[in-house]
Scaffold this motif. Structure first.
Motif, PDB file in Angstrom:
ATOM      1  N   GLU A   1     -21.977  16.671 -43.527  1.00  0.00           N
ATOM      2  CA  GLU A   1     -21.004  16.873 -44.612  1.00  0.00           C
ATOM      3  C   GLU A   1     -19.640  16.375 -44.434  1.00  0.00           C
ATOM      4  O   GLU A   1     -19.208  16.432 -43.184  1.00  0.00           O
ATOM      5  CB  GLU A   1     -20.876  18.377 -44.837  1.00  0.00           C
ATOM      6  N   PRO A   2     -18.960  15.622 -45.439  1.00  0.00           N
ATOM      7  CA  PRO A   2     -17.768  15.058 -45.098  1.00  0.00           C
ATOM      8  C   PRO A   2     -16.718  15.923 -45.078  1.00  0.00           C
ATOM      9  O   PRO A   2     -16.757  17.007 -45.876  1.00  0.00           O
ATOM     10  CB  PRO A   2     -17.687  13.767 -46.183  1.00  0.00           C
ATOM     11  N   LYS A   3     -15.442  15.420 -44.752  1.00  0.00           N
ATOM     12  CA  LYS A   3     -14.330  16.376 -45.224  1.00  0.00           C
ATOM     13  C   LYS A   3     -13.989  16.078 -46.624  1.00  0.00           C
ATOM     14  O   LYS A   3     -13.596  14.917 -47.201  1.00  0.00           O
ATOM     15  CB  LYS A   3     -13.133  15.869 -44.127  1.00  0.00           C
ATOM     16  N   VAL A   4     -13.568  17.201 -47.221  1.00  0.00           N
ATOM     17  CA  VAL A   4     -13.456  17.312 -48.680  1.00  0.00           C
ATOM     18  C   VAL A   4     -12.160  18.206 -48.800  1.00  0.00           C
ATOM     19  O   VAL A   4     -11.921  19.237 -48.150  1.00  0.00           O
ATOM     20  CB  VAL A   4     -14.556  17.709 -49.399  1.00  0.00           C
ATOM     21  N   GLY A   5     -11.469  17.660 -49.832  1.00  0.00           N
ATOM     22  CA  GLY A   5     -10.200  18.556 -50.153  1.00  0.00           C
ATOM     23  C   GLY A   5     -10.191  18.912 -51.749  1.00  0.00           C
ATOM     24  O   GLY A   5     -10.830  18.306 -52.449  1.00  0.00           O
ATOM     25  N   LEU A   6      -9.493  19.845 -52.081  1.00  0.00           N
ATOM     26  CA  LEU A   6      -9.444  20.458 -53.418  1.00  0.00           C
ATOM     27  C   LEU A   6      -8.092  20.433 -53.880  1.00  0.00           C
ATOM     28  O   LEU A   6      -7.318  21.093 -52.985  1.00  0.00           O
ATOM     29  CB  LEU A   6     -10.002  21.795 -53.618  1.00  0.00           C
ATOM     30  N   MET A   7      -7.681  19.894 -55.079  1.00  0.00           N
ATOM     31  CA  MET A   7      -6.333  20.236 -55.455  1.00  0.00           C
ATOM     32  C   MET A   7      -6.297  20.573 -57.076  1.00  0.00           C
ATOM     33  O   MET A   7      -6.901  20.240 -57.798  1.00  0.00           O
ATOM     34  CB  MET A   7      -5.349  18.777 -55.474  1.00  0.00           C
ATOM     35  N   ILE A   8      -5.447  21.671 -57.090  1.00  0.00           N
ATOM     36  CA  ILE A   8      -4.987  22.368 -58.504  1.00  0.00           C
ATOM     37  C   ILE A   8      -3.542  22.161 -58.876  1.00  0.00           C
ATOM     38  O   ILE A   8      -2.752  22.970 -57.992  1.00  0.00           O
ATOM     39  CB  ILE A   8      -5.621  23.808 -58.594  1.00  0.00           C
ATOM     40  N   PRO A   9      -3.174  21.651 -59.841  1.00  0.00           N
ATOM     41  CA  PRO A   9      -1.877  21.663 -60.244  1.00  0.00           C
ATOM     42  C   PRO A   9      -1.657  22.970 -61.037  1.00  0.00           C
ATOM     43  O   PRO A   9      -2.578  23.283 -61.892  1.00  0.00           O
ATOM     44  CB  PRO A   9      -1.827  20.363 -61.043  1.00  0.00           C
TER      45      PRO A   9
ATOM     46  N   LYS B   1      -7.748  23.054 -49.216  1.00  0.00           N
ATOM     47  CA  LYS B   1      -7.615  23.646 -50.498  1.00  0.00           C
ATOM     48  C   LYS B   1      -6.047  23.727 -50.546  1.00  0.00           C
ATOM     49  O   LYS B   1      -5.168  24.240 -49.600  1.00  0.00           O
ATOM     50  CB  LYS B   1      -8.032  24.985 -50.860  1.00  0.00           C
ATOM     51  N   ILE B   2      -5.496  23.059 -51.758  1.00  0.00           N
ATOM     52  CA  ILE B   2      -4.101  22.903 -51.921  1.00  0.00           C
ATOM     53  C   ILE B   2      -3.806  23.299 -53.394  1.00  0.00           C
ATOM     54  O   ILE B   2      -4.681  22.840 -54.358  1.00  0.00           O
ATOM     55  CB  ILE B   2      -3.400  21.587 -51.585  1.00  0.00           C
ATOM     56  N   ILE B   3      -2.685  23.759 -53.722  1.00  0.00           N
ATOM     57  CA  ILE B   3      -2.184  23.726 -55.020  1.00  0.00           C
ATOM     58  C   ILE B   3      -0.710  23.202 -54.983  1.00  0.00           C
ATOM     59  O   ILE B   3       0.034  23.205 -53.713  1.00  0.00           O
ATOM     60  CB  ILE B   3      -1.918  24.969 -55.802  1.00  0.00           C
ATOM     61  N   ILE B   4      -0.382  22.327 -56.072  1.00  0.00           N
ATOM     62  CA  ILE B   4       0.858  21.817 -56.172  1.00  0.00           C
ATOM     63  C   ILE B   4       1.679  22.658 -57.391  1.00  0.00           C
ATOM     64  O   ILE B   4       1.061  22.275 -58.627  1.00  0.00           O
ATOM     65  CB  ILE B   4       1.189  20.361 -56.355  1.00  0.00           C
ATOM     66  N   ASP B   5       2.592  23.381 -57.201  1.00  0.00           N
ATOM     67  CA  ASP B   5       2.958  24.252 -58.198  1.00  0.00           C
ATOM     68  C   ASP B   5       4.329  23.959 -58.993  1.00  0.00           C
ATOM     69  O   ASP B   5       5.101  23.466 -58.115  1.00  0.00           O
ATOM     70  CB  ASP B   5       3.180  25.813 -57.384  1.00  0.00           C
ATOM     71  N   SER B   6       4.522  23.945 -60.152  1.00  0.00           N
ATOM     72  CA  SER B   6       5.533  23.566 -60.836  1.00  0.00           C
ATOM     73  C   SER B   6       6.478  24.585 -61.209  1.00  0.00           C
ATOM     74  O   SER B   6       6.729  25.091 -62.315  1.00  0.00           O
ATOM     75  CB  SER B   6       5.101  23.017 -62.298  1.00  0.00           C
TER      76      SER B   6
ATOM     77  N   ASP C   1      -6.414  13.149 -45.165  1.00  0.00           N
ATOM     78  CA  ASP C   1      -7.365  13.327 -44.144  1.00  0.00           C
ATOM     79  C   ASP C   1      -9.039  13.570 -44.716  1.00  0.00           C
ATOM     80  O   ASP C   1      -9.781  13.831 -43.938  1.00  0.00           O
ATOM     81  CB  ASP C   1      -7.311  14.487 -43.120  1.00  0.00           C
ATOM     82  N   CYS C   2      -8.788  13.391 -45.861  1.00  0.00           N
ATOM     83  CA  CYS C   2     -10.020  13.922 -46.655  1.00  0.00           C
ATOM     84  C   CYS C   2     -10.977  12.624 -47.122  1.00  0.00           C
ATOM     85  O   CYS C   2     -10.126  11.521 -47.672  1.00  0.00           O
ATOM     86  CB  CYS C   2      -9.786  14.776 -47.861  1.00  0.00           C
ATOM     87  N   ASP C   3     -12.190  12.828 -47.147  1.00  0.00           N
ATOM     88  CA  ASP C   3     -12.973  11.423 -47.540  1.00  0.00           C
ATOM     89  C   ASP C   3     -13.196  11.674 -49.189  1.00  0.00           C
ATOM     90  O   ASP C   3     -13.074  10.587 -49.722  1.00  0.00           O
ATOM     91  CB  ASP C   3     -14.525  11.528 -46.852  1.00  0.00           C
ATOM     92  N   PHE C   4     -12.922  12.963 -49.604  1.00  0.00           N
ATOM     93  CA  PHE C   4     -13.464  13.112 -50.978  1.00  0.00           C
ATOM     94  C   PHE C   4     -12.303  14.179 -51.407  1.00  0.00           C
ATOM     95  O   PHE C   4     -12.037  15.078 -50.598  1.00  0.00           O
ATOM     96  CB  PHE C   4     -14.933  13.403 -51.366  1.00  0.00           C
ATOM     97  N   ILE C   5     -11.865  14.209 -52.659  1.00  0.00           N
ATOM     98  CA  ILE C   5     -10.990  15.015 -53.304  1.00  0.00           C
ATOM     99  C   ILE C   5     -11.435  15.654 -54.507  1.00  0.00           C
ATOM    100  O   ILE C   5     -11.520  14.618 -55.497  1.00  0.00           O
ATOM    101  CB  ILE C   5      -9.668  14.490 -53.355  1.00  0.00           C
ATOM    102  N   TYR C   6     -11.536  16.825 -54.681  1.00  0.00           N
ATOM    103  CA  TYR C   6     -12.018  17.426 -55.990  1.00  0.00           C
ATOM    104  C   TYR C   6     -10.613  17.648 -56.568  1.00  0.00           C
ATOM    105  O   TYR C   6      -9.618  18.155 -55.976  1.00  0.00           O
ATOM    106  CB  TYR C   6     -12.375  18.889 -56.062  1.00  0.00           C
TER     107      TYR C   6
END
Length: 289
Positions: A5-13, A38-43, A83-88
């Protein structure tokens, strides 16, 4: 499960995601994904959005609300998740169905030329959101699809249709084509999909990776949405020059929904369909001006 399994990230604005955000993030945890950053970028939310995200193990980053563009916030996520191979990428109002993450990840992994894959969207209460349901069925059918440059004569502008409501990107390929343009305020998903197709990569649609997502837009909101789409196409004329206009797809949608209304004996909904379509058309034309 994915082997090696690759390194995967998740981003939610996020922006004032509300108490329902807790249930949305429960859906993320229920995916049972390991090795997921897992990250959020919050406005600049002024509710509990950031607290809820931290409770669910998210890293929290901020962006000034006045600086926000869809391109900028997503490129910032790509930089953070280097650092992630794939990003959701997801939106704060999309609710994952079982195995959605693993299904779309497996889908993109087995197609090495695929830069992005997007999932299927369904609505929560079809009876109350009739036209949302029909729009989703038109744009997100039951069969998966792989789109490439050879498909432009057949699919036209739909070749580069994508959606960051729920999608996954192969990060290295995304960065190789320039990433998300920071000045693009709307339809950043279509922009990078067009860049990918022009660079001989593929855009995928994974029908068994499903989220519940309902817009429920009123007429004013529909107008504004299509205004922004028209403005986007005027600012990026190369997309329609390369892939064709939206007119054919728009007409096909109206005709398809008219036939379905007639077939289902929903005659009284036909005027509403035409009003909705007229509002969309006006918004789009004003945006192009």
């Amino acid at each position: 499960m994915v082997i090696n399994e690759p390194k995967v990230g998740l981003m939610i604005p996020t922006l004032n995601a509300g108490e329902k955000f807790d249930a949305m993030l429960d859906c993320v945890e229920n995916q049972k994904m390991t090795n997921l950053r897992k990250i959020i970028i919050d406005s600049e939310s002024n509710d509990n959005t950031r607290i809820i995200a931290k409770k669910h193990g998210f890293e929290v980053y901020s962006i000034n609300r006045s600086q926000f563009t869809h391109g900028l916030v997503r490129q910032r996520a790509v930089d953070i998740l280097s650092d992630c191979d794939f990003i959701y990428f997801m939106t704060q109002d999309a609710y994952l169905h079982e195995f959605a993450f693993s299904n779309i990840l497996n889908f993109i992994i087995v197609h090495p030329q695929m830069m992005v894959a997007y999932g299927r969207q369904v609505v929560d209460i079809p009876g109350e959101n009739y036209f949302d349901k029909k729009d989703r069925e038109f744009n997100y059918p039951e069969k998966s699809q792989i789109k490439a440059k050879k498909d432009i004569p057949r699919l036209g502008i739909k070749t580069v249709f994508s959606s960051d409501t729920f999608s996954i990107y192969r990060r290295e390929v995304l960065e190789s084509i320039g990433g998300f343009p920071k000045n693009v305020k709307f339809a950043e998903d279509m922009y990078v999909a067009a860049q990918a197709i022009n660079s001989d990569y593929e855009v995928g649609y994974c029908a068994n990776a499903i989220v519940t997502h309902t817009n429920g837009l009123n007429y004013r909101e529909q107008f504004n949405r299509y205004y922004n789409m028209g403005k986007f196409h005027t600012q990026n004329r190369w997309i329609q020059q390369s892939f064709g206009s939206n007119a054919k797809s728009g007409v096909a949608l109206v005709l398809t929904q008219t036939r379905e209304l007639l077939h289902d004996n929903h005659f009284l909904k036909i005027p509403e369909l035409y009003v909705r379509s007229f509002v969309k058309y006006c918004g789009y034309r004003f945006g192009k001006l």
